[in-house]
Design a protein around this motif. Sequence first.
Motif, PDB file in Angstrom:
ATOM      1  N   PHE A 197     -31.075  15.577  38.110  1.00 46.08           N
ATOM      2  CA  PHE A 197     -30.560  14.290  37.644  1.00 46.08           C
ATOM      3  C   PHE A 197     -29.780  14.514  36.353  1.00 46.08           C
ATOM      4  CE2 PHE A 197     -34.931  14.886  36.227  1.00 46.08           C
ATOM      5  CZ  PHE A 197     -34.837  14.728  34.849  1.00 46.08           C
ATOM      6  N   THR A 198     -29.165  13.474  35.844  1.00 46.64           N
ATOM      7  CA  THR A 198     -28.444  13.588  34.575  1.00 46.64           C
ATOM      8  C   THR A 198     -29.118  12.732  33.509  1.00 46.64           C
ATOM      9  OG1 THR A 198     -26.916  11.773  35.101  1.00 46.64           O
ATOM     10  CG2 THR A 198     -26.241  14.017  35.729  1.00 46.64           C
ATOM     11  N   LEU A 199     -28.894  13.124  32.259  1.00 45.67           N
ATOM     12  CA  LEU A 199     -29.312  12.334  31.105  1.00 45.67           C
ATOM     13  C   LEU A 199     -28.075  11.749  30.456  1.00 45.67           C
ATOM     14  CD1 LEU A 199     -32.064  14.419  29.244  1.00 45.67           C
ATOM     15  CD2 LEU A 199     -32.368  12.556  30.880  1.00 45.67           C
ATOM     16  N   ASP A 200     -28.171  10.501  30.041  1.00 42.89           N
ATOM     17  CA  ASP A 200     -27.047   9.802  29.441  1.00 42.89           C
ATOM     18  C   ASP A 200     -26.634  10.464  28.129  1.00 42.89           C
ATOM     19  OD1 ASP A 200     -25.506   7.044  29.651  1.00 42.89           O
ATOM     20  OD2 ASP A 200     -26.056   7.357  27.546  1.00 42.89           O
ATOM     21  N   ALA A 201     -25.329  10.533  27.889  1.00 38.35           N
ATOM     22  CA  ALA A 201     -24.803  11.192  26.683  1.00 38.35           C
ATOM     23  C   ALA A 201     -24.876  10.313  25.443  1.00 38.35           C
ATOM     24  CB  ALA A 201     -23.360  11.625  26.918  1.00 38.35           C
ATOM     25  N   ASN A 202     -25.399   9.108  25.577  1.00 42.49           N
ATOM     26  CA  ASN A 202     -25.577   8.202  24.430  1.00 42.49           C
ATOM     27  C   ASN A 202     -24.268   7.869  23.730  1.00 42.49           C
ATOM     28  OD1 ASN A 202     -28.392   8.098  24.779  1.00 42.49           O
ATOM     29  ND2 ASN A 202     -28.645  10.008  23.643  1.00 42.49           N
ATOM     30  N   TYR A 203     -23.196   7.764  24.500  1.00 42.14           N
ATOM     31  CA  TYR A 203     -21.909   7.304  23.983  1.00 42.14           C
ATOM     32  C   TYR A 203     -21.337   8.193  22.885  1.00 42.14           C
ATOM     33  CZ  TYR A 203     -23.626   3.164  26.385  1.00 42.14           C
ATOM     34  OH  TYR A 203     -24.140   2.316  27.322  1.00 42.14           O
ATOM     35  N   LEU A 204     -21.764   9.445  22.807  1.00 38.68           N
ATOM     36  CA  LEU A 204     -21.166  10.360  21.838  1.00 38.68           C
ATOM     37  C   LEU A 204     -19.731  10.634  22.255  1.00 38.68           C
ATOM     38  CD1 LEU A 204     -21.639  12.124  19.327  1.00 38.68           C
ATOM     39  CD2 LEU A 204     -22.263  13.989  20.862  1.00 38.68           C
ATOM     40  N   LEU A 205     -18.803  10.438  21.359  1.00 38.34           N
ATOM     41  CA  LEU A 205     -17.380  10.541  21.666  1.00 38.34           C
ATOM     42  C   LEU A 205     -17.043  11.915  22.251  1.00 38.34           C
ATOM     43  CD1 LEU A 205     -14.668   9.051  21.485  1.00 38.34           C
ATOM     44  CD2 LEU A 205     -14.339  10.130  19.244  1.00 38.34           C
ATOM     45  N   GLY A 206     -16.429  11.916  23.420  1.00 37.23           N
ATOM     46  CA  GLY A 206     -15.996  13.153  24.057  1.00 37.23           C
ATOM     47  C   GLY A 206     -17.087  13.905  24.795  1.00 37.23           C
ATOM     48  N   ALA A 207     -18.296  13.367  24.828  1.00 31.25           N
ATOM     49  CA  ALA A 207     -19.410  14.063  25.467  1.00 31.25           C
ATOM     50  C   ALA A 207     -19.635  13.541  26.881  1.00 31.25           C
ATOM     51  CB  ALA A 207     -20.688  13.901  24.655  1.00 31.25           C
ATOM     52  N   GLU A 208     -20.134  14.430  27.755  1.00 34.98           N
ATOM     53  CA  GLU A 208     -20.470  14.055  29.117  1.00 34.98           C
ATOM     54  C   GLU A 208     -21.985  13.990  29.268  1.00 34.98           C
ATOM     55  OE1 GLU A 208     -18.700  16.876  31.729  1.00 34.98           O
ATOM     56  OE2 GLU A 208     -16.642  16.403  31.137  1.00 34.98           O
ATOM     57  N   VAL A 222     -39.575  10.834  38.400  1.00 37.48           N
ATOM     58  CA  VAL A 222     -38.718  10.437  37.292  1.00 37.48           C
ATOM     59  C   VAL A 222     -37.783   9.348  37.787  1.00 37.48           C
ATOM     60  CG1 VAL A 222     -36.923  11.208  35.706  1.00 37.48           C
ATOM     61  CG2 VAL A 222     -38.850  12.713  36.227  1.00 37.48           C
ATOM     62  N   ASN A 223     -37.723   8.226  37.078  1.00 37.34           N
ATOM     63  CA  ASN A 223     -36.971   7.064  37.536  1.00 37.34           C
ATOM     64  C   ASN A 223     -35.731   6.810  36.688  1.00 37.34           C
ATOM     65  OD1 ASN A 223     -38.988   6.332  39.541  1.00 37.34           O
ATOM     66  ND2 ASN A 223     -40.262   5.676  37.821  1.00 37.34           N
ATOM     67  N   GLN A 224     -34.720   6.219  37.307  1.00 42.10           N
ATOM     68  CA  GLN A 224     -33.489   5.892  36.591  1.00 42.10           C
ATOM     69  C   GLN A 224     -33.789   4.907  35.465  1.00 42.10           C
ATOM     70  OE1 GLN A 224     -30.242   4.862  39.102  1.00 42.10           O
ATOM     71  NE2 GLN A 224     -28.798   4.573  37.431  1.00 42.10           N
ATOM     72  N   GLY A 225     -33.183   5.154  34.300  1.00 49.76           N
ATOM     73  CA  GLY A 225     -33.401   4.311  33.139  1.00 49.76           C
ATOM     74  C   GLY A 225     -34.607   4.708  32.312  1.00 49.76           C
ATOM     75  N   GLN A 226     -35.424   5.615  32.815  1.00 49.36           N
ATOM     76  CA  GLN A 226     -36.611   6.066  32.091  1.00 49.36           C
ATOM     77  C   GLN A 226     -36.202   7.040  30.987  1.00 49.36           C
ATOM     78  OE1 GLN A 226     -39.412   8.075  34.619  1.00 49.36           O
ATOM     79  NE2 GLN A 226     -40.803   8.643  32.971  1.00 49.36           N
ATOM     80  N   THR A 227     -36.840   6.936  29.836  1.00 46.46           N
ATOM     81  CA  THR A 227     -36.617   7.895  28.757  1.00 46.46           C
ATOM     82  C   THR A 227     -37.674   8.980  28.828  1.00 46.46           C
ATOM     83  OG1 THR A 227     -35.613   6.234  27.317  1.00 46.46           O
ATOM     84  CG2 THR A 227     -36.473   8.208  26.263  1.00 46.46           C
TER      85      THR A 227
END
Length: 275
Positions: A197-208, A222-227
Motif C-alpha cells: 500500500f502507499t502512505l500519504d506524502a502529507n502535502y509536502l511540495l514535490g513529494a510523492e 491495515v485499512n485505508q485512512g488508518q495512521t
Amino acid sequence: MNNLDNKQISEKISSERNFLLQKLWDAKVIISLVLIAVLVKVGYNDNAAAPTPVVNTYDVSSKTEDFLSKTVTVISKPIKKVGLSSFTVSDERFFSGEPIVVVNASGVPFDLPTDSNTRVQVTGDVRNLNIPSVERDYKLNLQDEDYKDHINKPAIIAKSMMIAPTTGEITKNPSQYYGKKLVIRGEVDNIQSSVLFTLDANYLLGAEDLLVLLSATPKRAVNQGQTVGMVGSVRPFVVADIEREYGITWDERVRRQLEADYRNKPVFVANTVYP
C-alpha cells in the motif's frame, strides 16, 4: 415463637445464600473481564510491539519529576552533537523548553541524519544526568567535560535510536535513506493488497506518496485512512527482486502495472507495524 425463629433462620440462610451466589457471580464476571482484557492485549501485541508512549521534550524538561526513571519515546530534530555519541534534542514548538541531552546506551553506533530537518526517534530512560551513576548503571564510559552543561539536568539514556523521516522526505530524496533502519509514521492511502500500500506524502511540495511492502502478512488488516507506525528500511522497488526475496508472485497484469508505477522508486519494507 419457635416457628418465628425458624422462619427468621430460614430467611437469614436464604439471604446469605443469595449474597454468596451474587458474590460468586460478580467474581465470575470479573474473571471473565480479566480474561477478555488479556486476550485483547495479546491480540494487540501479536500485531507488533508498539513503542512506549510518545511525549514531547518540553514536558520532559519542564515536568521532569513526572518522568524520572520512566521509559519514554520522543521524536524530535537533533540540535547539537555532544561528545562522540550523544546529542541534544528540543521540541521546536516550545521555544522556552531547554534542550535535553540524549546519551547513547544502546551499544550500537548512531549517526545523526545529514539533513538537519530530519527527526530522530529516541526511546530511553529519563534521568537527571549524574555521570558516575549513569556510567555504573549502563556500563558506559563518558567524558565528563563533554557533558558539563548538562550535569544534574534531565537526560534520556537511550536504549534505541532511529532516524524518523516523513514519507515526503523519503520520496523526495530516497538515496540518503537506503540501507538504514528507519521508523516512519503516516496515513494509509492506496491499498494494493494486504502487504502492499502507499502512505500519504502529507502535502509536502514535490513529494510523492511512499510505497510500503510488509515483509509478512499482518495479523490485523491495515485499512485505508488508518495512521500506522512502522520500522523497516528503504530500497529501490524492483519487481523481480521483491518477488524473489519475499516469496511473492504477482500475475502478469499486476506485475506490469507495478513496474509502470513504481520501478526504481523507493519502497519502504516494513518489518514491524503498530497503531
